[in-house]
Write a protein that holds these residues in place. Structure first.
Motif, short mmCIF file in Angstrom:
data_model
loop_
_atom_site.label_atom_id
_atom_site.label_comp_id
_atom_site.label_asym_id
_atom_site.label_seq_id
_atom_site.Cartn_x
_atom_site.Cartn_y
_atom_site.Cartn_z
N ALA A 298 -10.96 7.11 -3.15
CA ALA A 298 -10.93 8.39 -2.45
C ALA A 298 -11.16 8.17 -0.95
O ALA A 298 -10.50 8.79 -0.11
CB ALA A 298 -12.00 9.31 -3.02
N LEU A 299 -12.08 7.28 -0.60
CA LEU A 299 -12.41 7.04 0.80
C LEU A 299 -11.27 6.35 1.54
O LEU A 299 -10.94 6.67 2.67
CB LEU A 299 -13.64 6.13 0.90
N ARG A 300 -10.68 5.40 0.87
CA ARG A 300 -9.70 4.55 1.52
C ARG A 300 -8.35 5.25 1.61
O ARG A 300 -7.62 5.07 2.59
CB ARG A 300 -9.67 3.27 0.68
N GLY A 301 -8.04 6.08 0.62
CA GLY A 301 -6.76 6.78 0.63
C GLY A 301 -5.61 5.80 0.46
O GLY A 301 -5.79 4.59 0.51
N SER A 302 -4.42 6.33 0.26
CA SER A 302 -3.27 5.44 0.04
C SER A 302 -2.93 4.66 1.30
O SER A 302 -2.45 3.53 1.24
CB SER A 302 -2.04 6.25 -0.36
N LEU A 303 -3.17 5.26 2.43
CA LEU A 303 -2.71 4.63 3.68
C LEU A 303 -3.71 3.61 4.24
O LEU A 303 -3.34 2.72 4.98
CB LEU A 303 -2.40 5.70 4.72
N ASN A 304 -4.96 3.77 3.89
CA ASN A 304 -5.99 2.83 4.33
C ASN A 304 -5.96 2.65 5.85
O ASN A 304 -5.87 1.54 6.36
CB ASN A 304 -5.79 1.48 3.63
N ILE A 305 -6.01 3.76 6.58
CA ILE A 305 -5.89 3.66 8.03
C ILE A 305 -7.21 3.95 8.75
O ILE A 305 -7.29 3.87 9.96
CB ILE A 305 -4.81 4.63 8.59
N GLY A 306 -8.24 4.24 8.00
CA GLY A 306 -9.52 4.55 8.66
C GLY A 306 -10.36 3.30 8.84
O GLY A 306 -9.84 2.19 9.02
N LYS A 307 -11.66 3.49 8.74
CA LYS A 307 -12.58 2.36 8.85
C LYS A 307 -12.41 1.42 7.66
O LYS A 307 -11.87 1.81 6.62
CB LYS A 307 -14.02 2.89 8.89
N ASN A 308 -12.93 0.23 7.82
CA ASN A 308 -12.82 -0.77 6.76
C ASN A 308 -13.68 -0.36 5.56
O ASN A 308 -14.87 -0.09 5.71
CB ASN A 308 -13.28 -2.13 7.31
N ILE A 309 -13.07 -0.28 4.39
CA ILE A 309 -13.80 0.06 3.17
C ILE A 309 -13.74 -1.15 2.25
O ILE A 309 -12.68 -1.57 1.82
CB ILE A 309 -13.16 1.25 2.43
N LYS A 310 -14.93 -1.72 1.95
CA LYS A 310 -14.96 -2.90 1.08
C LYS A 310 -15.38 -2.53 -0.33
O LYS A 310 -16.13 -1.58 -0.52
CB LYS A 310 -15.93 -3.93 1.65
#
Ligand SMILES: Cc1ncc(C[n+]2csc(CCOP(=O)(O)OP(=O)(O)O)c2C)c(N)n1
Ligand code: SF4
Lengths: 539, 191
Positions: A298-310
């Motif tokens: 949910a945090l990362r989303g499909s696009l993964n364009i925000g902050k780094n989520i590990k």
């Protein structure tokens, strides 16, 4: 307050008794079985007349619990994670009907597949049904959450899912039960007698209510205290830990505070503002979830364009398998503790059918007939002790997918031309979901021979009562239309081996539906029965 | 005080009872306790494992991290080795020497024992033979417990009470048998 040493499962069971349930509905399945067993053995539950006998499968259990809720009383339903697949129709629709009496669905997941076919994460089912989900991180919290879940269920008129995993279910710790317990509800029908009628016109209205309720569910998750934000000075990293993962996080900081901000999650849907706060405050985030990456995705989303989520999706943690303190520590950059390697001399000790198990004699006979007359690869089996027949020295079966799939898959393969096709299914699995498949086979006159292995019990999960054994099995088989002369009961014993071979040959030769019932008691259950008898005599 | 103990063996050897005795001792001493069982399937003869943790501080994880166990107590020698990666470098391994042989490829027992001997802190006890001598065949687990008792961090009386509590319902004969077995194991750990 006095503490009792309870397994997670037992804490949940005691909490349900204390919270005033009138019934528990369940089908056994590791690691959920002990919840219902605890209530079945509880003197207190007996005095309070709490119904607790086993259901035939998870769907009938879910519907029984829903019916009790309709009547205004509190009910709990328990199952293992794959059981929720079976109960899914009732479960998802119960979110649309909503609850009347408190309704709590306990589902025990099994990450790492200690005793399961997969490691599906029931939180996704909760999200799919759009109902509140609770995920305790220790036994006391499990106890407290059951009380809270019943309150939430009655206030917001919704079923509530309590999701646990193997480690919590089967681990003991001190639990302080409440001193003040609740009475059971009186019989009280829903205010609107159409609440549970899911005709499209009504269902649309109910669904709008459910959508509207999402805000209430989130508000509850904000206020309950089961989600909390723990401040930390080092904002280079923010940690989100759900359920039992929080314990593994803590384990890495013995007797000291965690330097990073931590969002501890125990209730869903997770309010956006909580995620927003930690996201805004920290440079990057790491997510520890016991299961699939629900929050991480949910945090990362499909696009993964925000902050780094590990987490599990970027390989910081393995995607599969349960977490543990070392995996979590490594993800946080701690060195792995020094340890000795496993010596080469150590070999596995795989589970095997007990010496003297009736299934052994059945497999020996089936193997012999196939070797004599047919080619390999035509035995469709099911789930139970007899699945161990897949391993040497028997190597007797070719499939094991989900409960009931033996008969239906054999039928499909026979339809495709693999004849004769053989199905092997245990008594409990047969009543769980084999009967409907047998009707399909009868209706189509498929060339299948079905072995119902009647060992008088549900052995795999510890010997619970089976819904139908003995003559009742023949009655059912006859009732769904299998011809009398093709219902054959045999004794799986060495001394009857030749006789049994002959029966099997005859029925495999018959080009329609035959049912062979090898009948002999599981020796573990026999042993327990004898010991009890001995004890009764000596007392 | 904090102890992390792995108890291992084969189904039916009394792992659960052993964990219950130590657990009772911990609770009676006012300690925090977590005890996690990995019971395999219901068939006989599979490997069984219990993670037992007690401490005067709160305990976070139900599982003992790899490389962190203070002790492996095993009722079966192959099972003692199975969990070796869990043992801390200073940890103790305390095991029965008599194999439970229900698999075709059971390794050479001398090889197993010599692996155990490689661990500096080890105690090896032939508990089966002692149990036979004591005419208490079901007390193998309690003999091993006795052998481990010095490293558990409890007063003897606390452990003795825990044994009595576990076997209370079975009568004084069974209690006495187990107390004798316990002290025999303890004595042998020193020899
Ligand atoms: C949907 C689902 N529910 C429950 C289980 C857990 N489970 C595995 S086998 C089994 C019952 C087996 O009983 P039976 O068919 O009588 O065979 P037996 O073990 O006695 O040989 C159960 C309940 C499961 N795997 N899937
Ligand atoms: S528990 Fe019963 S059914 Fe299962 S393998 Fe043992 S004897 Fe067979």
């Amino acid at each position: 307050m006095e503490k009792h040493l309870l397994m997670g499962d037992e804490a949940i069971a005691q909490a349900a008794i204390d919270a005033g349930i009138s019934g528990v509905y369940a089908y056994p399945g590791t690691p959920s079985t002990e919840i219902t067993e605890y209530i079945q053995k509880s003197e207190e539950a007996k005095e309070k007349n709490i119904r607790s006998s086993w259901a035939t499968n998870e769907k009938t259990a879910m519907e029984g619990a829903l019916g009790m809720s309709y009547a205004g009383k509190r009910s709990m339903v328990c199952m293992k994670h794959v059981g929720l697949n079976v109960a899914a129709d009732a479960f998802v629709n119960s979110a649309i009907t909503g609850a009347n009496g408190g309704l709590v669905v306990v589902v025990a997941d099994d990450p790492s597949m200690h005793s399961s076919q997969n490691e599906q994460d029931s939180r996704f089912f909760g999200k799919f049904a759009m109902i509140p989900v609770l995920e305790p991180h220790h036994q006391q919290e499990a106890y407290d959450m059951v009380h809270y879940a019943f309150d939430l269920s009655e206030v917001l008129k919704t079923p509530v899912l309590l999701r646990i995993t193997t480690r919590l279910a089967h681990s003991r710790a001190g639990v302080a039960p409440r001193l003040i317990t609740r009475e059971q509800n009186e019989l009280r029908l829903p205010e609107k007698l159409t609440q549970f009628v899911l005709l499209p016109s009504i269902a649309r209205e109910n669904y709008k209510t459910l959508i509207h309720n999402q805000e209430h569910f989130k508000k509850a998750a904000l206020e309950s205290g089961y989600n909390s934000y723990l401040k930390g000075n080092d904002k280079s990293l923010g940690i989100i830990a759900t359920g039992i993962a929080y314990n593994y996080l803590q384990e890495n900081y013995p007797n000291q505070e965690i330097p990073y901000p931590v969002l501890k999650i125990g209730q869903y849907p997770v309010p956006n503002e909580m995620l927003q706060e930690i996201y805004d405050e920290c440079d990057e985030l790491i997510v520890f979830e016991e299961g699939y990456p629900l929050i991480e995705e949910a945090l990362r989303g499909s696009l993964n364009i925000g902050k780094n989520i590990k987490g599990r999706m970027d390989g910081t943690l393995a995607f599969d398998g349960e977490l543990n303190p070392v995996k979590v520590g490594k993800a946080l950059g701690f060195p792995e503790p020094e340890k000795r390697p496993l010596p080469d001399i150590v070999v596995p000790r795989p589970p095997a059918l007990c010496a003297g198990c009736p299934h052994i004699d059945s497999y020996k006979a089936i193997n012999e007939v196939i070797a004599k007359h047919y080619s390999k690869g035509r035995v469709f089996a099911d789930i139970g002790c007899y699945t161990l027949g897949a391993l040497p020295p028997y190597s007797a079966i070719n499939t094991c997918v989900d409960m009931g799939a033996s008969i239906t898959m054999a039928k499909g393969a026979a339809d495709a031309g693999l004849v004769p096709a053989i199905a092997v299914i245990g008594d409990s699995t047969f009543t769980h979901s084999g009967i409907t498949g047998l009707i399909d086979a009868v209706n189509d006159g498929s060339n299948v021979t079905v072995f119902i292995l009647d060992n008088d019990t549900t052995a795999m999960t510890g010997g619970q009562n089976s819904a139908a054994v003995g003559n009742r099995l023949e009655d059912i088989v006859r009732g769904v239309g299998v011809a009398e002369e093709h219902i054959r009961v045999i004794r799986p014993l060495k001394k009857f081996h030749e006789e049994n071979i002959q029966v099997i040959e005859e029925e495999l030769n018959y080009p329609g539906v035959s049912v062979i019932i090898p009948r002999r008691e599981c020796i573990v259950v026999l042993d327990q029965r004898m010991r009890r008898k001995f004890k009764d005599k000596t007392q | 005080m904090k102890k992390d103990i792995i108890i291992s063996g084969v189904g039916g050897q009394g792992i659960v009872s052993m964990a219950a005795i130590i657990g009772t001792a911990a609770l009676e001493s006012g300690l925090n306790l977590k005890q996690s069982e990995v019971h395999g399937m219901s068939q006989r003869g599979g490997d069984v494992l219990s993670n037992l943790r007690y401490s005067d501080k709160p305990i976070a994880s139900d599982l003992i991290p790899e490389g962190k166990a203070d002790m492996i107590i095993s009722i079966e020698p192959l099972e003692a080795l199975r969990h070796l990666p869990r043992l801390s470098m200073e940890g103790w391994i305390i095991t029965n020497t008599i194999p439970f042989n229900n698999i075709e490829n059971y390794p050479d027992i001398d090889g197993i024992i010599s692996e155990v001997r490689k661990i500096p802190n080890h105690i090896l006890v032939d508990a089966d033979t002692i149990a036979k001598d004591l005419n208490a065949r079901r007390s193998t687990n309690v003999i091993i417990l006795g052998a481990a008792s010095e490293h558990l961090g409890f007063e003897l009386a606390v452990l003795e009470n825990a044994i009595i509590k576990l076997f209370e319902k079975k009568g004084s004969k069974v209690i006495d048998q187990n107390i004798t077995a316990f002290y025999k194991g303890r004595e042998l750990a020193h020899s």
